[in-house]
Design an enzyme around this catalytic site. Structure first.
Site, PDB file in Angstrom:
ATOM      1  N   TYR A  54       0.823  -1.208   0.000  1.00 14.51           N
ATOM      2  CA  TYR A  54       0.000   0.000   0.000  1.00 14.51           C
ATOM      3  C   TYR A  54       0.858   1.259   0.000  1.00 14.51           C
ATOM      4  O   TYR A  54       1.609   1.523   0.957  1.00 14.51           O
ATOM      5  CB  TYR A  54      -0.934   0.019   1.215  1.00 14.51           C
ATOM      6  N   HIS A 120       0.169 -11.878   0.772  1.00 13.17           N
ATOM      7  CA  HIS A 120      -0.793 -11.045   0.040  1.00 13.17           C
ATOM      8  C   HIS A 120      -1.300 -11.742  -1.219  1.00 13.17           C
ATOM      9  O   HIS A 120      -2.463 -11.606  -1.587  1.00 13.17           O
ATOM     10  CB  HIS A 120      -0.111  -9.716  -0.329  1.00 13.17           C
ATOM     11  N   ARG A 205     -16.622  -1.791  -2.400  1.00 13.35           N
ATOM     12  CA  ARG A 205     -15.777  -0.708  -2.921  1.00 13.35           C
ATOM     13  C   ARG A 205     -16.564   0.592  -3.072  1.00 13.35           C
ATOM     14  O   ARG A 205     -16.387   1.351  -4.022  1.00 13.35           O
ATOM     15  CB  ARG A 205     -15.119  -1.130  -4.229  1.00 13.35           C
ATOM     16  N   GLY A 206     -17.466   0.826  -2.107  1.00 10.84           N
ATOM     17  CA  GLY A 206     -18.266   2.042  -2.082  1.00 10.84           C
ATOM     18  C   GLY A 206     -19.593   1.937  -2.797  1.00 10.84           C
ATOM     19  O   GLY A 206     -20.463   2.799  -2.617  1.00 10.84           O
TER      20      GLY A 206
END
Length: 332
Positions: A54, A120, A205-206
């Site tokens: 990130y 990950h 994701r919103g």
């Protein structure tokens, strides 16, 4: 009510920290990022999730110092096996790469241990056996620098192979009403093995956040620009689902985001959610979802409305899909 994760009792809603440095266009200033992290502590958040990837390290550099005063009171999770190298995202699950990533992460996080350390991505593109990656992670657990091991975006088969090498404490994958792949096998496999399941993007994701989302207004570097569900013709077809979803939330006297998060948590006592946000108001809204009890009727109605058969488009573009190991529904 707290839930178990990697040997800790934590609130079922943690904080996914990616948004503060990465992926959705313009991140907040470091000062505002720290304010949000401290507000999360004030609201009782005790599970924070970051990754070496990130912001190509910047997220760990933000999260670590901000949470350092509270270090012994929280579960700190990070990830290895995918990071920035010379400005590019690279998947590398080789043991030597994981060792180097751990030291870099500890330095950036300003801590002597990572409580939950995820792989990950299973490095299938470079044909690194999951047993090799997890074997090295297990050796790093023995050093005391890692508390527990997790995996991200893997199949039940890969989970079981890894678990045979070293106990896997958690699997983290996308899971929401519109991304139900984990229901094929992984959520049940986690329960069978005594592992937690950590759902990222529980608000799709919103998409299920309740706002007037317009992909045309996404920032240039917003990763959703490359996701088929936010592209035409899929987005218009998916947007048709939102008015009824919002009506159901209103009936339940909660916000759409709270309905999405509460639904995720209702699917199993071993499930955790880590919504991310850059907004303190949204943070407060998300955390309050932990107090929501959904009726069986509400759960049934939203599941019937939004599921793998009613959502249009794959969740990832083809290139990204090739990198992950999750099961897929037939015809997806």
């Amino acid at each position: 009510m707290k839930r178990r994760l990697a040997g800790h009792a934590v609130n079922p809603i943690g904080l996914g920290c990616m948004n503060l440095s990465h992926a959705y266009g313009h991140p907040p200033s470091p000062e505002d990022g720290v304010k949000l992290l401290h507000k999360a502590i004030e609201l009782g958040v005790d599970h924070f999730d970051t990754a070496a990837l990130y912001g190509f390290g910047r997220n760990e550099e933000l999260v670590g110092p901000a949470l350092k005063p509270y270090r012994d009171d929280i579960l700190l999770a990070s990830k290895c096996g995918m990071q920035g190298v010379d400005g590019k995202r690279v998947i590398d699950g080789r043991p030597e790469a994981l060792r180097a990533t751990l030291e870099d992460s500890l330095r950036r996080l300003q801590t002597d241990r990572i409580d939950l350390w995820y792989l990950h991505r299973f490095d299938k593109l470079n044909e690194v056996p999951i047993e090799d990656s997890v074997g090295e992670m297990a050796r790093l657990v023995e050093t005391g620098k890692v508390g527990a091991i997790g995996l991200s975006e893997v199949s039940a088969e890969t989970l079981r192979k890894a678990h045979a090498v070293h106990p896997i404490a958690a699997v983290q994958s996308e899971y929401s009403l519109w991304s139900r792949n984990a229901e094929i096998a992984v959520i049940d496999a986690c329960a069978d093995l005594g592992a937690a399941f950590v759902a990222f993007s529980p608000v799709a994701r919103g998409f299920l956040g309740g706002g007037d989302l317009d992909p045309e207004n996404f920032a240039e570097k917003d990763i959703r620009r490359g996701m088929p569900r936010f592209q035409e013709p899929h987005f218009s077809q998916n947007a048709v689902l939102l008015p009824e979803f919002r009506r159901i939330a209103k009936e339940a006297d909660i916000t759409p985001a709270q309905l999405a998060i509460a639904w995720t948590l209702s699917k199993g006592q071993h499930i955790h959610a880590i919504p991310g946000t850059t907004s303190i108001a949204h943070l407060e809204e998300n955390i309050a979802a932990g107090d929501v009890e959904l009726s069986a009727e509400i759960v049934s109605r939203v599941e019937t409305l939004i599921n793998q058969n009613t959502v249009s488009g794959p969740r990832y573009p083809a290139g990204t899909q090739a990198e992950i190991d999750t099961e897929e529904f037939a015809g997806a």
